[in-house]
Design a protein around this motif. Sequence first.
Motif, mmCIF file in Angstrom:
data_model
loop_
_atom_site.group_PDB
_atom_site.id
_atom_site.type_symbol
_atom_site.label_atom_id
_atom_site.label_comp_id
_atom_site.label_asym_id
_atom_site.label_seq_id
_atom_site.Cartn_x
_atom_site.Cartn_y
_atom_site.Cartn_z
ATOM 1 N N UNK A 137 -68.199 14.431 47.309
ATOM 2 C CA UNK A 137 -67.420 14.858 46.144
ATOM 3 C C UNK A 137 -67.339 16.386 46.091
ATOM 4 N N UNK A 138 -68.456 17.047 46.373
ATOM 5 C CA UNK A 138 -68.487 18.521 46.389
ATOM 6 C C UNK A 138 -67.480 19.036 47.428
ATOM 7 N N UNK A 139 -67.507 18.413 48.608
ATOM 8 C CA UNK A 139 -66.588 18.805 49.685
ATOM 9 C C UNK A 139 -65.135 18.620 49.229
ATOM 10 N N UNK A 140 -64.879 17.495 48.563
ATOM 11 C CA UNK A 140 -63.513 17.182 48.112
ATOM 12 C C UNK A 140 -63.016 18.231 47.112
ATOM 13 N N UNK A 141 -63.908 18.645 46.203
ATOM 14 C CA UNK A 141 -63.515 19.648 45.194
ATOM 15 C C UNK A 141 -63.176 20.969 45.875
ATOM 16 N N UNK A 142 -64.054 21.415 46.774
ATOM 17 C CA UNK A 142 -63.823 22.697 47.463
ATOM 18 C C UNK A 142 -62.534 22.644 48.285
ATOM 19 N N UNK A 143 -62.319 21.492 48.923
ATOM 20 C CA UNK A 143 -61.115 21.351 49.755
ATOM 21 C C UNK A 143 -59.860 21.454 48.884
ATOM 22 N N UNK A 144 -59.888 20.778 47.721
ATOM 23 C CA UNK A 144 -58.713 20.814 46.839
ATOM 24 C C UNK A 144 -58.504 22.205 46.232
ATOM 25 N N UNK A 145 -59.590 22.949 46.111
ATOM 26 C CA UNK A 145 -59.464 24.325 45.593
ATOM 27 C C UNK A 145 -59.012 25.286 46.692
ATOM 28 N N UNK A 146 -58.938 24.778 47.922
ATOM 29 C CA UNK A 146 -58.569 25.636 49.053
ATOM 30 C C UNK A 146 -59.707 26.536 49.503
#
Length: 946
Positions: free
Chosen positions: A170-179
């Motif tokens: 989930x942490x990875x997904x958030x960072x990825x979506x934030x670019x």
Amino acid sequence: MAIQQADKLLKKHKDLHCAKVLKAIGLQRTGKQDEAFSLAQEVATLEPTDDNSLQALTILYREMHHPELVTKLYEAAVKKVPLSEEYHSHLFMAYARVGEYKKMQQAGMALYKIVPKNPYYFWSVMSLVMQAISAQDEKLAQTMFLPLAERMVEKMVKEEKIEAEAEVQLYFMILERLGKCVEALDVVRGPLGEKLTSELRSRENKCMMMYRRLQLWPECNALSYKLLLKNPDDWQFYLSYFDSLFHLMDKSWCQPEEGEHCVEGPVQTTVAEAVKFVVDRMEEQDKKESRPLRGPYLACLELIHRLRERGCPDEKELGDPLELMVQFFGKFGDKPCCITDLKIYLHLLPPEQRSQFKNRLGELVPLGEAGEDGFEFPGDTKTLQRHLCVCQLSRALGLQHALDTEGKLRLITELKAHYHHGLQFGKSCLKTELQFSDMYCLMAAHVYIDLWTETGDENMLWQCLGVLEEGLSFSPSNAQFKLLLLLLFCRLGAFQPVVDLYSSLDAKHVQHDTIGYLLTRYAGSLGQFAAASQSCNFSLRFFHSNQKDTSEYIIQAYKYGAFEKIPEFIAFRTRLNQSLHFAQVRTERMLLDLYTEADVTLSLEESVKAMGVCPEEDDIPWDNMRDNRDLTVLVSWDPKDRELTEEHRRLSLEEESVWLKVRSLTLRLLASLALLGHAPSPRNSDKTNENGISAKSSTLQTLLSQLDQTLETAAQITEKQTQYPFLGPPSSRLASALSSGSCHCQTSALQLSLTLRELETTGLDDSSELQTQICNAFKSSVAQLQEMLSRCKGDVLEMKDGRLTTRPALLETLVFFVETVCVVLWVASYSASVLRPLKSSLQKKKKKKKDSSTAMPVVLCGFQEWTGSLQGVVTQALDHVKGQEASLTALKLAALTLEEGYSQTQEECGFTRAAMDKVQSSYLGSLQELGDLLRKRADSLKSLKI
């Protein structure tokens, strides 16, 4: 029984909530919706807190498609029992069902405060991510929801409270979506990344994804290189390796003088290094005692392909593509994947080498001695698979297409001989297993189709059906046989055998959306209305249950911490809601119901109300329409120039969308006609009655002008006369609808209802011009129907010189004629409702004046003539249908000579005859249904008096 048991309980315990709800579930399942709902509401208003009642109410509301009421239940329960972990989590899940992300976030935090468990905290974080994904405003997602979610996770990271892999994901997904790709990389590479263990090479894949997004080609290259040394068969890493190599070459990247190349290890930057790397991998495989891996050999062909594209001379270092492919076939020819692997690289062979390539492969197939028919057969299944692969490759190279008619017939004989010979290897196969030689049978069918499309000889088509029917008798689970039979029967206009074929495919879930079009495209157009309705229901059932099911998948994903899947499920649901097929099936189903039922069992007005069609609202998402059809579901070994192209896909979608628009507007126009209302509007009123009848006629006017524009677009599309590959998408009904004249006739009839509306407002006295206009429209509609009927004349199935020919287009035109008759009769029925009060008020005036000499107004005489002429047209149509039924019944198919000129055995002739019988009986069924519907319409015409 359940209802009776509940009643018994309730007699003893009047206030037993759970018994009441269980009774309600029983009522709901016996179709008593309203009783069930009011009983459930009785319990719900008391705000129960016992688990049984709450669970039972949840089941009931879900079945009634009211998930929003479940949230109210648990909101009340949580207020009464504020410290219950179970009720709080049920409330969270109830919000998840209806997608209330903000409330989910609050419910998750409330839960975490009562029971500080990690999953609850991360439910709340995920709900923030979902708010970001669903936010209309991208800026809001990037500046508020995602940063807040990031801070919440960072807090847990700092406190070292991260426990599960799902939390890192989930942490990875958030960072990825934030670019924030650099930060995401640090997470994966750091200690948190060690938790990513559920998927094979999960860490490496995530690193690779970030390297590509950040365009860190050295890292990308080094990581691929490192992973390929460990696993030389992982195809995705070969692609990353080649992509990164050429990016580095284009940027003239230089290795640093000192220190490491990059964090992942050594980087390769020249073609020579790549060539050596691939050749080394192949040599390693050659030395292996056990079976080699395919990856390195295919990587060699992929590298040649890429170097050729760049005009790079180094490809010679890798060897001759022909030799490499022969070598590949030698190693893997007995695997079914060999054909799909090599087909992609056949373009590397120059045309002059194609026959040589086929011959070289043939040398590697050890066949037995030639039999009496001159053919050599394989001795075991592995050799059979190799021989089959050679046949498939020769078709993919275009060698089969290049043969003349004689050559193709000889090829068919050979393929059939191989098919029959191969059946001996599958004697012990179960019914659910495929025969080893099935593909020979399928290929023979494809060659028959080539002959039919080239020569127009319909005998080829009958024999093709015979071959497939025979194949199905030995291999009843072969989906490819069924799909091709389905397609051919539909092309022949026979819908009856198709329904059973489709249901025997046992299509599951999303397949109703991806391959359902094969059935529903022909459902309504071939006159089998009952079967068509059933086919639409197959698909609609899936689309409607999808709404309910997807929420359950989302809830499970929260429960098990599969956060990455939640946006996928939601995207999947959206994709299905915006499906072209869903919109088509929904529209066709409603039109079908109107054509077969309206004014036969219920009035048009009641039918439209029962369906809930609102003419003002267009519920089809035109701008976001998704084409989810699988247009390559039928196996094809055709060469590249005969395959389906992106342009074909685009044109097919455009054609289907315009046809859907025509059908959807027709449906809404019929709904407007039904709701035009029979109350006469006030005479000479300056102000139009906006919410009443004038508003309705203005809707009708708007929809008619939209339909005119759509038909113009349709005419432009049909002028292109796009030809799709035979195994590609079926062409839409657009061209036949326009050429039959049905669209033109229906629009004129609906336009007439507007003119009648005007007459109703003006009255009979001051409207002589208008009356003449209406009478002309009456006559013109009869003439149009006559012309349509003349286009239906001719035999659908006829025997000439011992040969059977079909004309399915006549059947399709007849269906359009019947649909148009229905529309004209509804307009006639509306005309009668307008003229009846005008006539009776005229007669009252006459009585007052005692004047019987005044001539009858033109429009009234015209109407009587019109209904008489319509009666005449319908009678002619019925005679035509009767004639067709008689000639079809009289056709003796047994008299056909099938053997001559084509080497068909007695058994094969039996299968061909069976297929012919199916077509004949399907045509008869269609004609009977069309005849029945016309007779019902003729009866309703008789009652049209004014």
